[in-house]
Design an enzyme around this catalytic site. Structure first.
Site, mmCIF file in Angstrom:
data_model
loop_
_atom_site.group_PDB
_atom_site.id
_atom_site.type_symbol
_atom_site.label_atom_id
_atom_site.label_comp_id
_atom_site.label_asym_id
_atom_site.label_seq_id
_atom_site.Cartn_x
_atom_site.Cartn_y
_atom_site.Cartn_z
ATOM 1 N N ARG A 87 0.843 -1.193 0.000
ATOM 2 C CA ARG A 87 0.000 0.000 0.000
ATOM 3 C C ARG A 87 0.882 1.248 0.000
ATOM 4 N NH1 ARG A 87 -1.836 -0.363 4.630
ATOM 5 N NH2 ARG A 87 -1.662 -2.567 5.114
ATOM 6 N N GLY A 222 -3.855 -4.263 -2.388
ATOM 7 C CA GLY A 222 -4.233 -3.366 -1.296
ATOM 8 C C GLY A 222 -4.584 -1.964 -1.777
ATOM 9 N N LYS A 229 -9.690 -3.107 1.140
ATOM 10 C CA LYS A 229 -9.195 -1.974 1.906
ATOM 11 C C LYS A 229 -9.663 -0.631 1.349
ATOM 12 C CE LYS A 229 -7.057 -3.967 5.267
ATOM 13 N NZ LYS A 229 -6.369 -5.164 4.949
ATOM 14 N N HIS A 248 -10.520 -3.704 11.467
ATOM 15 C CA HIS A 248 -9.438 -4.469 10.846
ATOM 16 C C HIS A 248 -9.164 -5.679 11.732
ATOM 17 C CE1 HIS A 248 -5.029 -4.417 9.180
ATOM 18 N NE2 HIS A 248 -5.823 -5.108 8.392
ATOM 19 N N CYS A 272 1.637 -8.934 11.647
ATOM 20 C CA CYS A 272 1.928 -9.119 13.068
ATOM 21 C C CYS A 272 1.233 -10.350 13.642
ATOM 22 C CB CYS A 272 1.512 -7.884 13.856
ATOM 23 S SG CYS A 272 2.538 -6.460 13.493
ATOM 24 N N ASP A 289 -9.432 -10.770 8.177
ATOM 25 C CA ASP A 289 -9.018 -9.376 7.966
ATOM 26 C C ASP A 289 -10.036 -8.300 8.336
ATOM 27 O OD1 ASP A 289 -6.884 -7.647 7.152
ATOM 28 O OD2 ASP A 289 -7.838 -7.332 5.230
ATOM 29 N N ARG A 386 2.255 -12.464 -1.522
ATOM 30 C CA ARG A 386 0.965 -12.862 -0.951
ATOM 31 C C ARG A 386 0.358 -14.055 -1.667
ATOM 32 N NH1 ARG A 386 -1.729 -9.277 3.084
ATOM 33 N NH2 ARG A 386 -0.151 -7.711 3.543
ATOM 34 N N ARG A 418 3.350 -5.391 17.421
ATOM 35 C CA ARG A 418 4.733 -5.874 17.417
ATOM 36 C C ARG A 418 5.481 -5.018 18.415
ATOM 37 N NH1 ARG A 418 7.949 -8.781 13.456
ATOM 38 N NH2 ARG A 418 5.988 -9.226 12.400
HETATM 39 C C1 SPV Z 1 -2.998 -5.667 5.153
HETATM 40 O O1 SPV Z 1 -1.865 -5.282 4.814
HETATM 41 O O2 SPV Z 1 -3.519 -5.348 6.225
HETATM 42 C C2 SPV Z 1 -3.762 -6.555 4.262
HETATM 43 C C3 SPV Z 1 -3.399 -6.564 2.855
HETATM 44 O O3 SPV Z 1 -4.708 -7.163 4.672
HETATM 45 S S1 SPV Z 1 -3.858 -5.125 2.072
HETATM 46 O O4 SPV Z 1 -4.940 -5.455 1.170
HETATM 47 O O5 SPV Z 1 -2.682 -4.627 1.400
HETATM 48 O O6 SPV Z 1 -4.299 -4.148 3.063
HETATM 49 MN MN MN Z 2 -5.316 -6.269 6.623
#
Ligand code: SPV
Ligand code: MN
Length: 621
Positions: A87, A222, A229, A248, A272, A289, A386, A418
């Protein structure tokens, strides 16, 4: 009215015009037509709920070279640009009506933001097909669910959408008045490897008032998969306005005594341990998620928003992640992204087998020792490589809970980060407000590879939601406190920390979390006692010892217990003071935040005076 508003109808395949004609929803037609006019695709394709459409998208992704075939029939792989692996925080912006600032959030004035991205989108689909997908976020026909429409020119993105979410074209056919979330994406120009080229024009903007995301010149899921997201920024805002929680979090069932199942949610920053916790072999996965949590007759109920998993593959190995390993190595459908491919097989760092010295990866044709433009050695797979897989592929999936339209009752909520030197491995908060404030809203976590930028920096990440935050943090915490006040049966709130270190060494094994889950489950049912400390309740040694034996067949020693559950008083005071300073800078912080933090600091200081900077859990506290 109706579909005649779609311009250039005559240019598009009659099969697709027939699908459009099934839609009587004026808002959808206007939405589609606006972006056809702007992006000027040469063709369109609408994804209905049919198997043929699913297979068509998957096949086109392969034909176009966005995905390629691996040796196993249902396995494919995809690469993102070397600099498009996560991201993109810097170019992600929340558009606000007057460009007003929100704490910690990258904002921009709404109309300027829309003009900028739409400027980049002008004519961007010339010579390409606009693919339009219709999705349900959450089970179909559930009062929790929301609907979304995705526009993209990437078959890989649509394929991912379809593995991760339920398609629901029929809903839109049946409900001409329905509102929906809008996700607009174009990968922009691609190079010969089919990866987005114009990264300097990468933008991921959120128009909350228009329930819309706009993303361009990127492929990383992402930044592009709408219902995930992108929707999340919008649903956080919705939840705040309507008094529920969009979080989340994973959702899992923990097996307790007498066959009972207790549902827990868990919020952890990316990378984490969230996905691996939800997939622990001894328990039941519902989702890894995103959840929606609502109040119903005094109880908190949750659904998994998704229908699949887009998880980090780095470090996944047969011993630590048996459930996931089995799912990946079944004949079920998987998209691997940004792994190393050698002779039709996928490889990744930490998979526990020898990794070949050459192949193709996110950098192109790769040999061990190759360096990137910055002079850094290129690893075989990216740290944020991933897998994308449907939840169907998992043993021990709790299908009933996944499909439960009314959601499942939440027994406990877990917050983790973490954190190398403050929180013990597991701790139960004193009550809802203490849990929300001193656990969830106080998470600090060392940064990981899930976002572009430096890793290992301690970062404030309340509820593990900061990278997705779209509303004022003070108001967000207020909503959490108010939500709890509506509940007669409040979930217990726990904090966990899998990353505690002493002298640079982790104090716990990865798999110890299996024990913490069982301990939490028993606490929720009042089956065992605990030690009261200034930061909450921690396990008693006498309860952990048999749990370690029965769950992991491990002899847990008093020495391990003392090291892991020592109350790091001085560090904890420093942390609470740090958190308080942060909230002082936010005008809207609820008064309860300062009260809870001050009270905890007071309790810690008293303990420090009596027993020192670091106190054994065995000592009377
Ligand atoms: C995260 O990084 O929290 C994910 C993957 O679940 S993403 O779709 O990149 O957010
Ligand atoms: Mn996520």
């Amino acid at each position: 009215m109706k579909s005649s508003i779609i311009s250039k109808r005559e240019l598009f395949p009659s099969s697709e015009i027939k699908k459009i004609d099934l839609l009587q929803n004026q808002k959808i037609l206007e939405f589609i037509s606006h972006y056809i006019d702007l992006m000027e695709p040469s063709s369109i394709f609408l994804v209905t709920d049919s198997r043929e459409d699913y297979e068509y998208i998957r096949r086109k992704s392969l034909e176009e070279g966005e995905e390629r075939q691996l040796a196993v029939k249902m396995h494919t792989y995809h690469f993102d640009n070397y600099y498009d692996q996560a991201r993109d925080k810097e170019n992600t912006k929340i558009l606000t009506p007057n460009g007003e600032n929100l704490p910690f959030i990258n904002t921009m004035e709404r109309s300027a933001g829309i003009a900028e991205v739409e400027g980049l989108m002008k004519g961007i689909m010339r010579g390409r097909t606009m693919i339009i997908g219709f999705f349900s976020l959450g089970p179909k026909d559930s009062p929790f669910s929301m609907k979304g429409v995705q526009i993209t020119d990437s078959y890989y993105v649509m394929h991912s959408d379809m593995m991760l979410y339920r398609t629901d074209f029929d809903y839109f056919v049946r409900n001409p008045g329905a509102d929906f979330l809008r996700f607009v994406h174009s990968q922009g120009e691609v190079d010969t490897r089919k990866v987005s080229k114009n990264l300097k024009n990468r933008r991921i903007y959120f128009d909350l008032d228009g329930n819309r995301s706009l993303s361009v010149n990127t492929q990383y899921a992402g930044n592009t998969v709408g219902p995930k997201k992108l929707a999340f920024r919008i649903t956080i805002n919705r939840a705040l306005k309507e008094g529920w929680l969009s979080e989340h979090m994973f959702l899992m069932g923990v097996n307790g005594s007498g066959g009972r199942i207790t549902y827990l949610t868990g919020a952890f920053p990316s990378a984490c341990g969230k996905t691996s916790t939800s997939m622990i072999p001894s328990e039941k996965i519902v989702g890894d998620d995103l959840v929606f949590i609502k109040e119903d007759r005094g109880k908190a109920r949750a659904i998994n928003v998704e229908n699949g998993v887009f998880g980090i593959i780095d470090g996944v190995n047969e011993d630590d992640d048996a459930k996931l390993w089995n799912a990946i190595y079944s004949d079920r459908e998987v998209i691997f992204s940004n792994v190393l491919v050698h002779n039709g097989e996928p490889f990744w760092n930490g998979m526990g087998v020898d990794i070949p010295d050459s192949g193709e990866n996110h950098s192109g044709i790769w040999k061990r020792g190759n360096k990137d433009a910055e002079g850094n050695e290129i690893t075989p797979s990216h740290k944020n490589a991933r897998f994308t897989i449907s939840l169907d592929s998992f043993d021990g999936l709790d299908r009933e809970a996944l499909e439960a339209k009314e959601g499942v009752v939440v027994g406990g909520m877990i917050f983790g980060g973490r954190d190398s030197d403050t929180w013990p491995p597991v701790c139960e908060s004193l009550n809802w407000n203490h849990g929300v404030i001193n656990k969830g809203a106080s998470i600090e976590s060392e940064t990981t590879a899930a976002t572009l930028g430096k890793t290992g920096v301690r970062t404030f990440n309340p509820m593990s939601i900061m990278e997705f935050m779209s509303v004022d943090l003070g108001k967000y915490v207020r909503n959490y406190l108010d939500f709890g006040a509506k509940l007669k049966d409040k979930p217990l709130i726990f904090a966990v920390n899998y990353f505690l270190k002493e002298n640079g060494k982790f104090l716990n094994e990865k798999i110890d979390k299996a024990v913490w889950l069982k301990w939490m489950e028993k606490r929720i049912h009042g089956e065992i006692g605990a030690v009261l400390t200034p930061i909450g309740y921690i396990p008693k040694y006498e309860d952990l010892k048999p749990l370690f034996k029965s769950v992991l067949n491990k002899d847990y020693t008093v020495k391990e217990y003392e090291e892991q559950f020592r109350i790091r008083v001085a560090k904890l005071i420093e942390k609470d003071v740090r958190i308080k300073e942060i909230y002082k800078g936010i005008r809207t912080t609820p008064a309860e935040v300062f009260r809870e933090l001050d009270e905890e600091i007071g309790r810690l200081k008293k303990l420090k005076e009596e027993k020192g900077d670091s106190v054994s859990p065995v000592a009377q506290m």
